[in-house]
Design an enzyme around this catalytic site. Structure first.
Site, mmCIF file in Angstrom:
data_model
loop_
_atom_site.group_PDB
_atom_site.id
_atom_site.type_symbol
_atom_site.label_atom_id
_atom_site.label_comp_id
_atom_site.label_asym_id
_atom_site.label_seq_id
_atom_site.Cartn_x
_atom_site.Cartn_y
_atom_site.Cartn_z
ATOM 1 N N LYS A 182 54.843 35.872 47.259
ATOM 2 C CA LYS A 182 54.786 34.749 46.312
ATOM 3 C C LYS A 182 54.900 35.331 44.907
ATOM 4 C CE LYS A 182 51.609 32.631 43.998
ATOM 5 N NZ LYS A 182 52.396 32.397 42.770
ATOM 6 N N GLU A 258 46.226 45.704 41.995
ATOM 7 C CA GLU A 258 46.618 46.298 40.703
ATOM 8 C C GLU A 258 46.260 45.284 39.636
ATOM 9 O OE1 GLU A 258 47.676 49.268 40.347
ATOM 10 O OE2 GLU A 258 48.046 49.738 42.442
ATOM 11 N N CYS A 293 50.557 45.701 31.766
ATOM 12 C CA CYS A 293 49.200 46.026 32.240
ATOM 13 C C CYS A 293 48.683 47.291 31.590
ATOM 14 C CB CYS A 293 49.202 46.161 33.754
ATOM 15 S SG CYS A 293 50.391 47.362 34.354
ATOM 16 N N GLU A 392 40.861 41.998 27.693
ATOM 17 C CA GLU A 392 42.296 42.259 27.804
ATOM 18 C C GLU A 392 43.010 41.097 27.100
ATOM 19 O OE1 GLU A 392 44.452 41.636 31.550
ATOM 20 O OE2 GLU A 392 45.481 43.535 31.206
HETATM 21 P P1 NAD Z 1 47.401 36.117 37.313
HETATM 22 O O1 NAD Z 1 46.257 36.812 37.956
HETATM 23 O O2 NAD Z 1 47.144 34.881 36.566
HETATM 24 O O3 NAD Z 1 48.506 35.723 38.416
HETATM 25 C C1 NAD Z 1 49.104 36.688 39.241
HETATM 26 C C2 NAD Z 1 49.601 36.038 40.511
HETATM 27 O O4 NAD Z 1 48.476 35.568 41.257
HETATM 28 C C3 NAD Z 1 50.498 34.808 40.285
HETATM 29 O O5 NAD Z 1 51.543 34.836 41.232
HETATM 30 C C4 NAD Z 1 49.543 33.649 40.547
HETATM 31 O O6 NAD Z 1 50.206 32.464 40.970
HETATM 32 C C5 NAD Z 1 48.673 34.214 41.653
HETATM 33 N N1 NAD Z 1 47.343 33.600 41.822
HETATM 34 C C6 NAD Z 1 46.568 33.023 40.866
HETATM 35 N N2 NAD Z 1 45.402 32.593 41.426
HETATM 36 C C7 NAD Z 1 45.448 32.907 42.745
HETATM 37 C C8 NAD Z 1 44.540 32.753 43.852
HETATM 38 N N3 NAD Z 1 43.353 32.174 43.712
HETATM 39 N N4 NAD Z 1 44.915 33.203 45.065
HETATM 40 C C9 NAD Z 1 46.107 33.822 45.238
HETATM 41 N N5 NAD Z 1 47.005 34.001 44.230
HETATM 42 C C10 NAD Z 1 46.682 33.558 43.000
HETATM 43 O O7 NAD Z 1 48.129 37.215 36.422
HETATM 44 P P2 NAD Z 1 49.392 37.024 35.454
HETATM 45 O O8 NAD Z 1 48.973 36.222 34.270
HETATM 46 O O9 NAD Z 1 50.570 36.581 36.252
HETATM 47 O O10 NAD Z 1 49.668 38.546 34.998
HETATM 48 C C11 NAD Z 1 48.977 39.162 33.986
HETATM 49 C C12 NAD Z 1 47.871 40.044 34.554
HETATM 50 O O11 NAD Z 1 48.419 40.957 35.500
HETATM 51 C C13 NAD Z 1 47.218 40.920 33.497
HETATM 52 O O12 NAD Z 1 45.831 40.940 33.691
HETATM 53 C C14 NAD Z 1 47.819 42.292 33.763
HETATM 54 O O13 NAD Z 1 47.044 43.367 33.303
HETATM 55 C C15 NAD Z 1 47.957 42.278 35.242
HETATM 56 N N6 NAD Z 1 48.943 43.272 35.688
HETATM 57 C C16 NAD Z 1 48.492 44.422 36.277
HETATM 58 C C17 NAD Z 1 49.394 45.420 36.668
HETATM 59 C C18 NAD Z 1 48.924 46.705 37.305
HETATM 60 O O14 NAD Z 1 49.754 47.441 37.838
HETATM 61 N N7 NAD Z 1 47.637 47.029 37.278
HETATM 62 C C19 NAD Z 1 50.764 45.212 36.465
HETATM 63 C C20 NAD Z 1 51.194 44.021 35.867
HETATM 64 C C21 NAD Z 1 50.274 43.053 35.483
#
Ligand code: NAD
Length: 492
Positions: A182, A258, A293, A392
């Site tokens: 997804k 991650e 990230c 963050e």
């Molecule tokens: P997010 O957590 O809002 O969403 C990420 C994904 O999770 C989306 O596809 C979303 O639809 C899904 N999601 C949301 N709630 C869910 C649930 N309850 N159950 C299952 N899936 C769910 O993150 P974002 O805003 O898309 O991305 C930004 C974040 O990602 C930042 O915190 C960033 O640091 C992190 N990030 C981390 C890395 C890493 O390698 N550590 C890399 C890229 C981004």
């Protein structure tokens, strides 16, 4: 000039199940962050649609010989996929750029080739990871055999849609699993093309399925599905915790997470080449408008060079030109949404109220090209409890803290929640290595910042920045489980 007309970009509508597009009525709208306009619709998979995708993946996994196929044959398919991805840059790059924050220029030069190279990297592991022969009594033979899990559920964020997906899917497929992905509902389109190319390359239909939708419904339905044996997730720490809780309740099943970061850039007085360093530090917080990230968001600098370095960083911040992802002359990406831009600004305001001094930036560009573009911002005189240090921000906001000696610098570099990455800048190798040991982070870069295509170096966080690794041998191993075998050959 490399550009495109955003309205002209046709986006695939539907899920990708069983090797083909499965249309479904739109339930969500996907916007273009560059100009704030609605681009196209997107279906949202409910539990029944997720079930159909997972059942299909499981059936394909059992029916096709993907897991049992000679590992070098699996590798050949993945390499072919990488070649097709690379050759498809003219279609993939605009699909990536149109609804994300990734500039077309960078999608062409980096995202698409990096995606292809990542797939090649994982392909090389197909026949490199075997099991073990265990030390057993002499009339027994003990084996530890590796096997794929079956169907892996993958959920990815919006900031690097293609690259993030390829790390999850590449590792899982190389290990012989099927995947149901997804992508973020904000950036759902480019991975659809990735899946089409997978089938063209010879990945059996159903081995890589995609369902669209939001986290609460579609994401949650994936994590709780009984045929999903392992989850792999990249996104925020809060969502990671929710996914882990769901995996515990509906399994338990393992999860690679991650998550978020608040990475320090620790700079000592003897850091070489201040000009180059200013560019590295500015680039590490303005690349993708700080929506990375591992963004280097906390500058921690020894007093002797603090002012001069801050001055040079400020010059670079002010030189940025915001612009649409399809504008070849722009140097600064949009913020993914107006809501996220508001959140960035609220934290900056709270930081100022808590005592931070604004050196530059601090608000949106007033005459931006339509989307929300936030000025690269430098906040100084912040202390360790300032909201801009604690949270963050996921935007182009850098905090500056100063220190006198190594001990104080290391204490400031530690963060109470996050431990994703860190930069250390010094000409003293002993000090650099002491800092490397002293900082609790999954990655430490010394006299540089950011990853290269040395994919063998894994990436992942400590503390609340995550569990497990993407990239590296570790990423493939995390997609394998171990079966123990004991053979008694003592009796004649
Ligand atoms: P997010 O957590 O809002 O969403 C990420 C994904 O999770 C989306 O596809 C979303 O639809 C899904 N999601 C949301 N709630 C869910 C649930 N309850 N159950 C299952 N899936 C769910 O993150 P974002 O805003 O898309 O991305 C930004 C974040 O990602 C930042 O915190 C960033 O640091 C992190 N990030 C981390 C890395 C890493 O390698 N550590 C890399 C890229 C981004």
């Amino acid at each position: 000039m490399r550009t495109f007309k955003p309205e002209a970009i046709q986006t695939p509508r539907g899920h990708f199940i069983g090797g083909r597009l499965v249309p479904q009525a739109d339930a969500l709208t996907v916007h273009r962050p560059s100009d704030g306009r609605a681009h196209a619709g997107l279906p949202a998979a409910d539990a029944a649609t997720v079930d159909a995708a997972v059942q299909d993946a499981h059936a394909a996994w059992r029916r096709s010989d993907w897991a049992r196929r000679a590992p070098r044959e699996r590798a050949r398919v993945l390499r072919r996929w990488a070649d097709l991805v690379e050759a498809d840059v003219a279609q993939l790059a605009p699909l990536e750029a149109v609804c994300s924050t990734r500039p077309l220029r960078e999608a062409i030069a980096w995202d698409v080739p990096f995606t292809a190279e990542g797939l090649r990297f994982f392909a090389e592991y197909c026949d490199k990871l075997g099991g073990e022969v265990a030390a057993t009594r002499q009339d027994h033979l003990g084996l530890v055999v590796t096997e794929p899990y079956g169907v892996v559920g993958a959920i990815t964020p919006w900031n690097f849609p293609l690259v993030m997906a390829s790390w999850k899917v590449g590792a899982a497929l190389a290990a012989g699993n099927a995947v149901v992905l997804k992508p973020s509902e904000l950036t759902p389109y480019s991975v659809m093309r990735l899946a089409e190319l997978a089938v063209e390359a010879g990945v059996p239909p159903g081995i890589f399925n995609i369902v669209h939708g939001d986290g609460a419904t579609t994401g949650e339905a994936i994590t709780r599905h009984p045929l999903i044996s392992k989850m792999t997730f990249t996104g925020s720490t809060g969502t990671g915790a929710a996914i882990m809780a769901s995996c515990a309740l509906h399994g338990p099943k393992p999860a690679t997470l991650e998550l978020g970061g608040k990475s320090p850039q620790l700079v000592f007085n003897d850091a070489p080449d201040l000009d180059k360093l200013a560019s590295i530090i500015a680039g590490a917080i303005t690349g993708n408008a700080g929506q990375v990230c591992v963004a280097g968001s906390r500058l921690i600098v020894q007093r002797g060079i603090a002012d001069e370095l801050a001055e040079r960083i400020t010059e670079r911040f002010k030189a940025h030109r915001p612009g649409a992802t399809w504008d070849d002359t722009a140097t600064l990406s949009p913020i993914i949404s107006v809501r996220q831009a508001q959140r960035i600004h609220e934290i900056v305001q709270a930081a100022r109220e808590a005592g931070a001094q604004l050196r530059c930036g601090g608000g949106l560009y007033e005459d931006g090209p339509g989307g929300a573009f936030y000025r690269p911002t430098l906040l100084e005189s912040v202390d360790a409890t300032n909201p801009a240090v604690v949270q963050e921000i996921f935007g182009p906001v850098l905090t500056l803290q100063t220190f006198n000696d190594e001990e104080e610098g290391l204490a400031l570099a530690a963060h109470e929640r996050y431990g994703l990455a860190a930069g250390v800048h010094t000409a003293d190798i002993g000090r650099a290595l002491r800092a490397m040991r002293g900082i609790a982070a999954g990655t430490v870069w010394i006299n540089r910042y950011g990853r290269t295509s040395d994919f063998v170096i894994p990436t992942g966080g400590f503390h609340q920045s995550g569990i497990g690794k993407d990239l590296g041998r570790q990423a493939v191993e995390a997609n394998l489980r171990h079966k123990s075998v004991l053979i008694d050959f003592g009796a004649a």
